[in-house]
Write an enzyme that holds these catalytic residues in place. Structure first.
Site, PDB file in Angstrom:
ATOM      1  CG  HIS A 105      -3.711  -3.379   3.661  1.00  0.00           C
ATOM      2  ND1 HIS A 105      -2.502  -3.090   4.254  1.00  0.00           N
ATOM      3  CD2 HIS A 105      -4.175  -2.205   3.147  1.00  0.00           C
ATOM      4  CE1 HIS A 105      -2.242  -1.801   4.115  1.00  0.00           C
ATOM      5  NE2 HIS A 105      -3.237  -1.239   3.437  1.00  0.00           N
ATOM      6  CB  CYS A 119      -0.978  -0.040   1.179  1.00  0.00           C
ATOM      7  SG  CYS A 119      -2.359   1.115   1.016  1.00  0.00           S
TER       8      CYS A 119
END
Length: 478
Positions: free
Chosen positions: A439, A334
């Site tokens: 994630h 991310c």
């Protein structure tokens, strides 16, 4: 309801354990926390078929309860973006209006949604296990409280007050917290819990009896210090002493260094690595912390540009690049993905412009709209250090502000890039630098088996152990 004398007293762990215990007794149970302040968030489905964010603690509590995580279980989430500023997420969605509002003014605006969510859960479930926040006796906050005693009074909750005895002053903490509450709230406190105790509990006498004489509230449990209990830590709290899994006989220890920048987010996703035998996690804040690391991970960030500036100020940027240029594995997740690219461009003034580390020919453009999504993904062929992940399918979630694309100028200049999953994952030509928006990657059994050849302890096994522990420690109360 589980209240605490301080943050970090053990509220989240105890609430999760109670959810697991009530489930084991056959009850329909749901967790609830009115307001969470954390950059550890999970993506869950919303009633309208979309996706929203809740705090990770309530996500795991829902799993412990055996129910589908729901935005109602954490109606208000505050995600710190700076020391004096948080993004406000109400019922799973970012609210620009509430984010801009002075925090003392928010309570009247958010309380109706909080009360409605709690009432709905109480209607649908036989038991609701509520978690408080910080301390219920912060007298400067009582008039604007939406997470502690106001919730307890609304639900007429039976409250436990837990304290961390390892910090010292536990009985003073319990008595002082109880004494600062008004009589109507004191009446809701049904038991005290001593958490993280090391030693013979009989040596605590006569303090528990004296405390009960003063307050009329019994000490209902003394919970021992539990290391490596397997549950992700909440609210960004992690303990380096609990970050290593012992190696099996004949197994080499693998050191994984995770860059711990100030606005690190979603660090709970690395609990699965802690549970893998032979993995040692290092939370790196200095270049010296990277010495001897087998892998370096750049995790998510709530303030990517600011954390990248911090990375450079610490000299960590050069250390990461040296590790990568030596052919050693680097993973960016991310915000970490965004940092590994050539540049961060911010036309909407979301996070600020910033040159990237330049390890991948990528450019990220920040947007005001946040991507919040959960789904099933599969990585394509990957050459090099991360080749074990080729073709692996897994579930994961995305929470990011910004979209990333290959940077044509660097590609034209000869820098190689391996697309691994559409516009969500790439590796460099050598295959030792991998970046993705996923994630929860390490929470996939398939990923762990591909990387380590083994499985970590499952969350279900962790929950079952917690339920048994509650049965042992709270046998008289429950």
């Amino acid at each position: 309801m589980v209240l605490g004398t301080t943050s970090g007293a053990g509220k989240s762990w105890l609430a999760t354990a109670l959810c697991a215990w009530y489930k084991a007794q056959g009850y329909r149970v749901a967790p609830f926390k009115a307001q969470n302040m954390s950059n550890n968030a999970r993506v869950v489905a919303t009633p309208d078929g979309g996706y929203g964010e809740i705090g990770s603690a309530q996500y795991f509590q829902a799993l412990a309860a055996g129910v589908q995580p729901d935005v109602r279980m954490n109606p208000l989430l505050l995600k710190p973006e700076a020391d004096t500023h948080s993004q406000v997420v109400l019922m799973g969605q970012v609210s620009a209006e509430l984010t801009a509002m002075a925090w003392r003014e928010r309570s009247n605006h958010v309380w109706p949604a909080i009360a409605k969510a709690l009432d709905a859960l109480r209607h649908e479930y036989e038991v609701v296990v509520i978690e408080g926040a910080g301390s219920p006796a912060e007298i400067n906050l009582s008039h604007s409280d939406v997470v502690n005693m106001r919730v307890a009074r609304h639900g007429n909750a039976h409250c436990l007050l837990v304290t961390d005895i390892d910090r010292g002053g536990a009985f003073a903490h319990l008595y002082g917290t109880w004494a600062l509450l008004p009589a109507c709230d004191q009446a809701l406190i049904k038991g005290f819990v001593l958490n993280k105790f090391r030693g013979d509990a009989q040596l605590l006498a006569p303090a528990p009896a004296m405390l009960e004489e003063l307050t009329g509230v019994p000490v209902v449990a003394t919970i021992p210090m539990l290391r490596n209990h397997g549950l992700p830590e909440e609210d960004g709290v992690f303990d380096d002493r609990m970050a290593s899994g012992a190696a099996l006989p004949g197994q080499a220890m693998r050191t994984i260094a995770i860059i711990a920048y100030p606005r690190i987010s979603n660090l709970d996703e690395f609990q699965a690595l802690k549970n893998v035998p032979g993995v040692r996690l290092v939370w790196a804040r200095d270049p010296r912390d990277l010495v001897g690391a087998d892998w370096i991970i750049l995790p998510g960030s709530k303030a990517t540009s600011a954390d990248l500036r911090w990375l450079r100020a610490q000299g960590l940027d050069q250390a990461v690049c040296a590790h990568a240029n030596a052919g050693q594995p680097v993973l960016g997740i991310c915000g970490g993905l965004q940092m590994l690219g050539e540049s961060l461009i911010d036309p909407e003034d979301v996070m600020g412009n910033q040159p990237g580390l330049g390890l991948l020919p990528l450019v990220t453009v920040f947007e005001t709209q946040k991507t919040v999504q959960f789904g099933a993904y599969q990585l394509g062929p990957i050459n090099g250090s991360w080749s074990a992940l080729s073709g692996i399918a897994f579930d994961a979630y995305e929470i990011h502000q910004g979209q990333t694309r290959p940077y044509e100028a660097m590609l034209t200049a000869g820098m190689q890039l391996q697309p691994c999953c559409g516009q969500l994952a790439w590796a460099n030509g050598a295959g030792n630098v991998l970046a993705c928006y996923f994630h929860g990657l390490f929470e996939s059994p398939a990923v762990l088996h591909a990387l380590f050849g083994m499985q970590a302890v499952s969350l279900q096994a962790v929950f079952e152990t917690m339920a048994l522990q509650v049965q042992a420690w709270f046998s008289e109360m429950v």
